[in-house]
Design a protein around this motif. Structure first.
Motif, short mmCIF file in Angstrom:
data_model
loop_
_atom_site.label_atom_id
_atom_site.label_comp_id
_atom_site.label_asym_id
_atom_site.label_seq_id
_atom_site.Cartn_x
_atom_site.Cartn_y
_atom_site.Cartn_z
N UNK A 170 -3.78 6.81 8.65
CA UNK A 170 -3.09 5.56 8.50
C UNK A 170 -2.87 4.42 9.96
N UNK A 171 -2.29 5.55 11.22
CA UNK A 171 -2.38 4.62 12.09
C UNK A 171 -4.42 4.46 12.32
N UNK A 172 -5.25 5.21 12.07
CA UNK A 172 -6.23 4.69 12.98
C UNK A 172 -7.03 3.72 11.82
N UNK A 173 -6.66 3.89 10.80
CA UNK A 173 -7.80 2.29 9.73
C UNK A 173 -7.05 1.62 9.42
N UNK A 174 -5.46 1.45 9.84
CA UNK A 174 -4.39 0.57 9.40
C UNK A 174 -3.88 0.06 10.39
N UNK A 204 0.74 -1.54 -0.06
CA UNK A 204 -0.05 -0.01 0.18
C UNK A 204 0.62 0.92 -0.04
N UNK A 205 2.34 1.53 0.80
CA UNK A 205 3.23 2.46 0.63
C UNK A 205 3.52 2.77 -0.51
N UNK A 206 3.98 1.47 -1.28
CA UNK A 206 4.76 1.26 -2.58
C UNK A 206 3.10 2.19 -3.62
N UNK A 207 2.21 1.53 -3.75
CA UNK A 207 0.92 1.41 -4.43
C UNK A 207 0.52 3.46 -4.15
N UNK A 225 -3.17 7.81 -0.50
CA UNK A 225 -4.80 8.50 -0.61
C UNK A 225 -5.47 8.15 0.30
N UNK A 226 -4.79 7.55 1.29
CA UNK A 226 -5.90 8.25 2.36
C UNK A 226 -5.33 9.23 3.29
N UNK A 227 -4.90 9.64 3.53
CA UNK A 227 -4.42 10.86 3.98
C UNK A 227 -5.10 12.06 3.26
N UNK A 228 -4.93 11.91 2.32
CA UNK A 228 -6.05 12.43 0.91
C UNK A 228 -6.97 13.21 1.65
N UNK A 229 -7.39 11.75 1.93
CA UNK A 229 -9.52 12.08 2.24
C UNK A 229 -9.58 11.47 3.64
#
Length: 285
Positions: free
Chosen positions: A135-139, A119-122, A127-131
């Motif tokens: 990432x810590x909360x969601x992943x 996910x980091x490479x792609x 994209x999560x941050x732009x939304x």
């Protein structure tokens, strides 16, 4: 050579600092935001349910081998029935949580690092941050919670099947009296042995998930970076568990040293046990 050593030391210090910051973010997320139950249950299924086969197989094989090897040595001094106590204490406080943690590291830790690294490479994490999703909360948080909860449960399962396998080997194949086997197991297995094992499993679960997620989130670009992050996650999580694990040995050593009986008391106890065993027919006169 010194420059390479300093570079390696710098990388270790940087990793420790980044993991510390990640732990701070995880605790902050747990304090200010309720985790998603759907993500938590999904990770519980992946970490706990799908890891049962390898953990149970490893636990049973270890219990059977430990029983056989302990019996071979105890049989030389006519202490066959004490085999169950050694297996029970060893599985509850040491081997159960350690083996479960190693299996989780190999299976779950590698998978977490590879998934987050991809996910980091792609750029999916960007994209999560732009939304407006951290990432810590969601992943990270669902994975850490699931591993912390699943690790002690898997450890208990490993201990149970290990003791069950040792009983089958000891009673059915080695000729140990089943009643004495279970009696010594209950007599010498104390609640602190079980509590130590559960605490170890929780700590190991937190280490595995945190280190694996950190390696995935800090993965370098490219397929090579994902592979390297996966390898580093498994190695670092295993080494961290080994480093944390010996602290319990110091406590156990001090506890045994403080409560060890005097030599003459031990000799009297041994004579009493030998006489009793002779009366029961376990020793030849």
């Amino acid at each position: 050579m010194p420059s390479a050593l300093l570079g390696r030391l710098r990388d270790v210090v940087v990793d420790v600092g980044e993991i510390t910051v990640l732990c701070r973010d995880i605790l902050g997320s747990l304090r200010h935001r309720r985790p998603s139950w759907a993500d938590f249950l999904s990770q519980m299924h992946f970490v706990g349910v799908k890891s049962q086969t390898v953990v149970l197989t490893t636990g049973m094989a270890t219990g059977m081998v430990l029983c056989a090897q302990t019996f071979f040595q105890f049989h030389k001094v006519k202490m066959d029935t004490a085999t169950g106590a050694v297996v029970s204490v060893g599985m509850c406080s040491e081997l159960g949580p350690v083996l479960a943690a190693l299996m989780l590291t190999a299976r779950v830790g590698a998978a977490m690092a590879a998934e987050l690294g991809t996910m980091k490479v792609t750029e999916q994490i960007d994209a999560l941050r732009t939304l407006a999703t951290h990432p810590v909360d969601y992943l990270v948080v669902p994975r850490v919670l699931a591993t912390v909860v699943a690790a002690p449960l898997l450890s208990v399962e490993a201990v149970f099947v290990g003791i069950l396998g040792s009983y089958q080997v000891g009673v059915r194949f080695l000729g140990i009296d089943g009643a004495y086997y279970l009696a010594n197991m209950r007599r010498y297995t104390d609640p602190p042995d079980v509590a130590i094992g559960l605490i170890k499993a929780v700590v190991f679960g937190a280490i595995i998930a945190t280190v694996s997620c950190h390696k995935g989130l800090t993965c370098r670009q490219g397929a090579e970076g994902v592979g390297r992050a996966t390898t580093e996650a498994v190695v670092m999580a295993s080494i961290s568990g080994v480093v944390v694990h010996p602290q319990d040995h110091v406590h156990v050593h001090v506890h045994v040293h403080q409560h060890a009986p005097e030599p003459h008391v031990m000799q009297a106890q041994f004579v009493s046990v030998a006489v009793r065993a002779r009366e029961l027919g376990e020793l030849h006169p």
